[in-house]
Design a protein around this motif. Structure first.
Motif, PDB file in Angstrom:
ATOM      1  N   PHE A   1       0.822  -1.212   0.000  1.00  0.00           N
ATOM      2  CA  PHE A   1       0.000   0.000   0.000  1.00  0.00           C
ATOM      3  C   PHE A   1       0.858   1.265   0.000  1.00  0.00           C
ATOM      4  O   PHE A   1       0.444   2.293  -0.543  1.00  0.00           O
ATOM      5  N   SER A   2       2.048   1.221   0.603  1.00  0.00           N
ATOM      6  CA  SER A   2       2.968   2.364   0.525  1.00  0.00           C
ATOM      7  C   SER A   2       3.397   2.597  -0.920  1.00  0.00           C
ATOM      8  O   SER A   2       3.520   3.740  -1.374  1.00  0.00           O
ATOM      9  N   THR A   3       3.627   1.513  -1.634  1.00  0.00           N
ATOM     10  CA  THR A   3       4.006   1.620  -3.047  1.00  0.00           C
ATOM     11  C   THR A   3       2.879   2.233  -3.862  1.00  0.00           C
ATOM     12  O   THR A   3       3.107   3.120  -4.697  1.00  0.00           O
ATOM     13  N   ILE A   4       1.652   1.780  -3.607  1.00  0.00           N
ATOM     14  CA  ILE A   4       0.495   2.321  -4.337  1.00  0.00           C
ATOM     15  C   ILE A   4       0.323   3.814  -4.033  1.00  0.00           C
ATOM     16  O   ILE A   4       0.104   4.626  -4.947  1.00  0.00           O
ATOM     17  N   SER A   5       0.419   4.192  -2.751  1.00  0.00           N
ATOM     18  CA  SER A   5       0.229   5.603  -2.391  1.00  0.00           C
ATOM     19  C   SER A   5       1.361   6.462  -2.955  1.00  0.00           C
ATOM     20  O   SER A   5       1.147   7.618  -3.339  1.00  0.00           O
ATOM     21  N   PHE A   6       2.587   5.901  -3.039  1.00  0.00           N
ATOM     22  CA  PHE A   6       3.703   6.624  -3.671  1.00  0.00           C
ATOM     23  C   PHE A   6       3.378   6.933  -5.129  1.00  0.00           C
ATOM     24  O   PHE A   6       3.556   8.072  -5.596  1.00  0.00           O
ATOM     25  N   LEU A   7       2.884   5.947  -5.849  1.00  0.00           N
ATOM     26  CA  LEU A   7       2.553   6.154  -7.258  1.00  0.00           C
ATOM     27  C   LEU A   7       1.401   7.148  -7.418  1.00  0.00           C
ATOM     28  O   LEU A   7       1.416   7.988  -8.331  1.00  0.00           O
ATOM     29  N   LEU A   8       0.415   7.072  -6.528  1.00  0.00           N
ATOM     30  CA  LEU A   8      -0.696   8.034  -6.576  1.00  0.00           C
ATOM     31  C   LEU A   8      -0.204   9.459  -6.343  1.00  0.00           C
ATOM     32  O   LEU A   8      -0.613  10.396  -7.044  1.00  0.00           O
ATOM     33  N   GLY A   9       0.652   9.642  -5.328  1.00  0.00           N
ATOM     34  CA  GLY A   9       1.190  10.962  -5.049  1.00  0.00           C
ATOM     35  C   GLY A   9       2.008  11.489  -6.216  1.00  0.00           C
ATOM     36  O   GLY A   9       1.904  12.670  -6.579  1.00  0.00           O
ATOM     37  N   ALA A  10       2.812  10.612  -6.837  1.00  0.00           N
ATOM     38  CA  ALA A  10       3.641  11.029  -7.970  1.00  0.00           C
ATOM     39  C   ALA A  10       2.778  11.452  -9.155  1.00  0.00           C
ATOM     40  O   ALA A  10       3.011  12.501  -9.776  1.00  0.00           O
ATOM     41  N   VAL A  11       1.764  10.654  -9.462  1.00  0.00           N
ATOM     42  CA  VAL A  11       0.894  10.968 -10.601  1.00  0.00           C
ATOM     43  C   VAL A  11       0.116  12.256 -10.341  1.00  0.00           C
ATOM     44  O   VAL A  11      -0.010  13.111 -11.226  1.00  0.00           O
ATOM     45  N   THR A  12      -0.397  12.430  -9.108  1.00  0.00           N
ATOM     46  CA  THR A  12      -1.139  13.656  -8.784  1.00  0.00           C
ATOM     47  C   THR A  12      -0.239  14.882  -8.909  1.00  0.00           C
ATOM     48  O   THR A  12      -0.658  15.928  -9.412  1.00  0.00           O
ATOM     49  N   SER A  13       1.013  14.762  -8.469  1.00  0.00           N
ATOM     50  CA  SER A  13       1.968  15.868  -8.571  1.00  0.00           C
ATOM     51  C   SER A  13       2.247  16.214 -10.028  1.00  0.00           C
ATOM     52  O   SER A  13       2.262  17.391 -10.416  1.00  0.00           O
ATOM     53  N   VAL A  14       2.454  15.189 -10.848  1.00  0.00           N
ATOM     54  CA  VAL A  14       2.718  15.405 -12.275  1.00  0.00           C
ATOM     55  C   VAL A  14       1.519  16.069 -12.946  1.00  0.00           C
ATOM     56  O   VAL A  14       1.667  17.043 -13.706  1.00  0.00           O
ATOM     57  N   VAL A  15       0.326  15.575 -12.653  1.00  0.00           N
ATOM     58  CA  VAL A  15      -0.890  16.144 -13.252  1.00  0.00           C
ATOM     59  C   VAL A  15      -1.081  17.591 -12.803  1.00  0.00           C
ATOM     60  O   VAL A  15      -1.445  18.466 -13.610  1.00  0.00           O
ATOM     61  N   SER A  16      -0.818  17.874 -11.526  1.00  0.00           N
ATOM     62  CA  SER A  16      -0.951  19.235 -11.007  1.00  0.00           C
ATOM     63  C   SER A  16      -0.032  20.193 -11.754  1.00  0.00           C
ATOM     64  O   SER A  16      -0.450  21.279 -12.184  1.00  0.00           O
ATOM     65  N   GLY A  17       1.226  19.796 -11.921  1.00  0.00           N
ATOM     66  CA  GLY A  17       2.167  20.651 -12.630  1.00  0.00           C
ATOM     67  C   GLY A  17       1.787  20.845 -14.086  1.00  0.00           C
ATOM     68  O   GLY A  17       1.853  21.954 -14.619  1.00  0.00           O
ATOM     69  N   PHE A  18       1.370  19.759 -14.730  1.00  0.00           N
ATOM     70  CA  PHE A  18       1.032  19.830 -16.151  1.00  0.00           C
ATOM     71  C   PHE A  18      -0.197  20.709 -16.384  1.00  0.00           C
ATOM     72  O   PHE A  18      -0.214  21.547 -17.297  1.00  0.00           O
TER      73      PHE A  18
END
Length: 821
Positions: A197-214
């Motif tokens: 679940f830490s791995t899943i939440s890491f990927l979610l945080g990364a994708v949300t950050s990328v989408v926010s910047g884009f």
């Protein structure tokens, strides 16, 4: 000299261990009865248990029911997204095509006609030129981000695998359940589940950050030419377009971050059930993912924008004596692209990372406090409720800038932006008071390094409020030291009379001095919030500072949008009157960008300290004694890391800028008719130089930050790593504030001379004079400080702390290999 903490034992075990052995209940065999913590008091004599139970019963519950929380948080998130879309529709009403329907197929939104009048003359060619330039900037920005995200995506997947392997190995990849932290009679989910679940939440945080910047970048490139065109109607109209565009980014990011985190918690809860500790340990990966992407966005975008900026300024303004953003300069498109990928996409990811980490730090501490022990869902999600109310408060605040008051003159721009900060802070203070009253019990306990600290709801309100008001103080101090309306920047401008050397000396002195008050504000926040509610207090103080993130991002994104608008006005050949208006918007934008960086750095300090506390608890460190060699070597090395990181990022900007300067000189020397304006420069080559250099140069600084906690934790252990985190925090905050403010002051000193708005400023000008050239050199030196090294340092201190927290179980179990030899 000792940060002394009692052993980090779960609260029920501490209660049990406090019972004298002679008073514990015995089995017939004579052994102590096993500890049972379903009531947290099994094993206590009846009289003692009754007394402690009365303490918990007096705590009461929150006025807001759990169902209300389940409705409030997502509704506020949806309101934020809807408001952002509404602002976007209003910005879209400014059209960018001179002929109706002719460009309907254009993907950048130029699908309707625009007939604007400037001094009674319809000039369709100017509109078409603005659309063409905006298209080039948008395509360059998109191309760079997609290139960067390809490389970052590879890292993201590799690091996700590392998280799973390291955390899964803590318990030998066992699928067996383990004893719960909060109740020794129950079995909770296995360590392997935390790894997954830490791995899943890491990927979610990364994708949300990328989408926010884009999304932020796309919105900014959509709005820049529209701001230019509205400047023909007046500075007030242009301001509203730029600010509304910034608000689109601010509200989308704040709402998306909140909604994704809320949904993630509820989905994880389906598996974890009552295992609050395991749930929120897994959620910490969300903050790690957000900051990992922010690091590469900030460093890569910062190198890109400053390489182009330095190349454009040194050759164009100093050597060739042509205006900033002159279309003859080959680096101008790359410069405008850089404003979007660095200041917009990078800042968006950065502040999203701060929000995610502050929320995760607060939730981890709360999960082992009475909120988690008693399964109080509403009180547990208090950090998210603060952010939800912040969205509504920022919505009301935005209306003061766009609807309630109208800007009619240049001098009203900065006061309007300052009002945003004041109004949002005052309204948010009221909002926090209401939230603390309805969402928290009258009294409760907060985990404090092995003990439970009694806290009242009004004390937690003060923790959030002190962070909120500290942010306002940092914002105003930053404005004072970076705005050319005040004496510090005017003194820097005046020092240009005697050349670039004195300009540099005065600018450095200003940056060092500007650190004093923000550090005192942060120190007071830490003292007050820790005194009231331990590390949880510091975490919610950071959230208080970030609670008005939508407004903060709106005024921050406003700056690069205005800067681009000025560049487009220059390249499109618009009148000097229009350029004066966009310059005024840009000058105010420089100050707001500096304020945004001040907020980011201040909140990073509080977030890092809260994460540090969570790391110490999760790694079961009993004391952090700076006099022990293990800790002290970590402390001194940690204090060095921000200097190493700054050296790498500044040299990267210098190397990229060197290539850019050579290319710009080559084009001016070899393209016939370029200086005369009869030939077009090769913009694409300059864009490619910035893209290639930034992608290549962002890897070493990123690797330094990401690998340091892993290397130190594995080879030297958690005590040394705690020293590294403390050292980097103390050192990094000072350098970050100084670098950002120095660069901002040099930039606005140059604009002060160029604008010539006062007698003193006119005595230093005009453009092309020796004082102006000295100011340009100072601005060029400050570019990597304020837009690359300074803002990236706050990510360094946050990222190392949250990474250490995520890997804490692994370091505690397998770390310190060198000391085990």
């Amino acid at each position: 000299m000792i940060f002394g903490y009692p052993p980090a034992l779960p609260f029920p075990l501490l209660l049990y261990s406090s019972i004298p052995s002679g008073e514990r209940e015995r089995e017939p065999s004579g052994r102590d009865k096993p500890f049972a913590a379903s009531s947290f008091l099994v094993g206590y004599p009846e009289s003692r248990a009754a007394g402690i139970l009365s303490i918990f019963s007096d705590m009461g519950s929150s006025l807001l029911p759990d169902l209300g929380t389940q409705i409030l948080i997502p509704v506020c998130g949806v309101i934020g997204i809807a408001f952002a879309l509404f602002q976007w529709v209003l910005v879209s009403s400014v059209k960018l095509s001179p002929a109706g329907g002719r460009d309907a197929a254009n993907k950048n939104g130029y699908n309707d006609s625009l007939i604007e009048e400037e001094e009674g003359v319809n000039d369709h060619s100017v509109v078409a030129k603005c659309a063409e330039i905006q298209n080039a900037i948008s395509e360059g920005s998109t191309s760079f981000l997609f290139t960067m995200y390809k490389y970052v995506g590879i890292f993201m997947v590799a690091f996700a695998v590392l998280i799973f392997v390291f955390l899964g190995s803590v318990d030998g990849f066992s699928t067996s359940h383990q004893v719960c932290t909060y109740d020794a009679t129950k079995m909770c989910k296995p360590a392997l589940a935390t790894a997954a679940f830490s791995t899943i939440s890491f990927l979610l945080g990364a994708v949300t950050s990328v989408v926010s910047g884009f999304l932020g970048m796309k919105i900014a490139t959509y709005a820049n030419a529209r701001t230019t065109l509205e400047a023909r109607k007046g500075v007030g109209k242009a301001f509203i377009v730029a600010f509304r565009s910034g608000a689109v980014m601010g509200f989308l990011l704040a709402a998306n971050g909140l909604v994704v985190l809320y949904i993630t918690i509820n989905l994880f809860k389906l598996y974890y059930g009552d295992d609050w500790g395991g749930l929120f340990e897994a959620i910490t990966g969300y903050g790690l993912g957000g900051s990992s992407m922010a690091l590469f966005g900030r460093v890569g975008g910062g190198i890109y924008t400053k390489a182009a900026d330095v190349g454009a300024d040194l050759v164009g303004k100093v050597e060739r004596n042509i205006p900033e953003d002159d279309p003859r300069n080959p680096a101008v498109i790359a410069d405008n692209v850089g404003d979007n990928v660095g200041d917009i996409a990078g800042m968006g990811s950065d502040l999203f990372g701060s929000y995610a980490e502050a929320s995760c730090a607060a939730l981890v501490v709360a999960s082992i406090s009475s909120f988690g022990i008693n399964h109080e869902f509403t009180a547990m999600l208090y950090p998210l409720i603060i952010s939800a109310v912040g969205i509504v408060v920022c919505l009301i605040t935005t209306l003061f800038a766009t609807d309630f008051f109208e800007i009619k003159a240049v001098k009203e721009i900065e006061p309007a932006l300052k009002r945003q900060l004041i109004i949002s802070t005052v309204l948010m203070t009221v909002g926090i008071a209401v939230v603390s009253w309805i969402a928290l019990p009258a009294s409760f306990t907060i985990f404090n390094f092995g003990t439970q600290k009694d806290v009242a709801n009004w004390q937690l309100f003060l923790c959030v409020a002190v962070g909120l008001w500290a942010g306002l103080i940092i914002g105003f101090v930053t404005e004072y030291y970076t705005s050319n309306a005040y004496s510090p920047v005017q003194d820097v401008a005046d020092s240009c009379r005697t050349g670039a050397a004195t300009n540099v000396i005065f600018g450095l002195a200003l940056g060092y001095k500007s650190v004093i008050i923000p550090i005192f504000a942060i120190a007071v926040s830490i003292f007050v919030s820790f005194s009231f509610a331990a590390m949880y207090g510091i975490a919610v103080a950071a959230l208080g500072m970030l609670s008005t993130i939508a407004t903060g991002l709106a005024i921050d994104a406003y700056g690069p949008i205005s800067d681009n608008a000025g560049g487009i006005a220059e390249m499109a050949g618009m009148s000097h009157r229009i350029r004066e208006r966009t310059d005024a918007l840009d000058a105010a934008g420089n100050t707001t960008a500096a304020i945004g960086k001040g907020f980011a750095i201040g909140s990073a300090a509080l977030v890092s300290l809260a994460l540090f506390g969570a790391f110490v608890s999760r790694a079961s460190i009993t004391t952090v004694d700076v006099l022990t060699p293990k800790v002290f070597i970590g402390l001194i090395v940690g204090a060095m890391l921000p200097y190493w990181f700054s050296a790498m990022t500044m040299k990267s900007v210098g190397s990229a800028a060197l290539k850019m300067v050579e290319e710009v000189r080559r084009q001016f020397n070899t393209i016939p008719g370029l200086m005369e304006g009869t030939a077009k420069p090769d913009y694409a080559t300059c864009v490619k130089i910035s893209t290639d250099a930034s992608i290549k140069e962002m890897i070493p600084p990123g690797a330094l930050v990401m690998l340091t906690p892993l290397v130190v934790g594995i080879f030297f252990g958690v005590e040394t790593l705690s020293g590294v985190l403390a050292g980097s925090l103390v050192s990094g905050v000072q350098i970050a504030i100084s670098a950002s403010n120095t660069g901002g002051a040099w930039d606005n000193a140059k604009k002060y001379i160029e604008a010539g708005a006062s007698e003193h400023a006119r005595s230093l000008g005009p453009k092309g004079s020796d004082p102006h050239k000295a100011a340009v050199i100072g601005d060029t030196i400050g570019d990597p400080l304020k837009d690359t090294s300074g803002p990236s340092l706050n990510i360094l201190i946050k990222l190392m702390a949250v990474e250490s927290l995520v890997f804490a179980p692994f370091f505690a179990t397998h770390g310190g290999l060198l000391f085990k030899l």
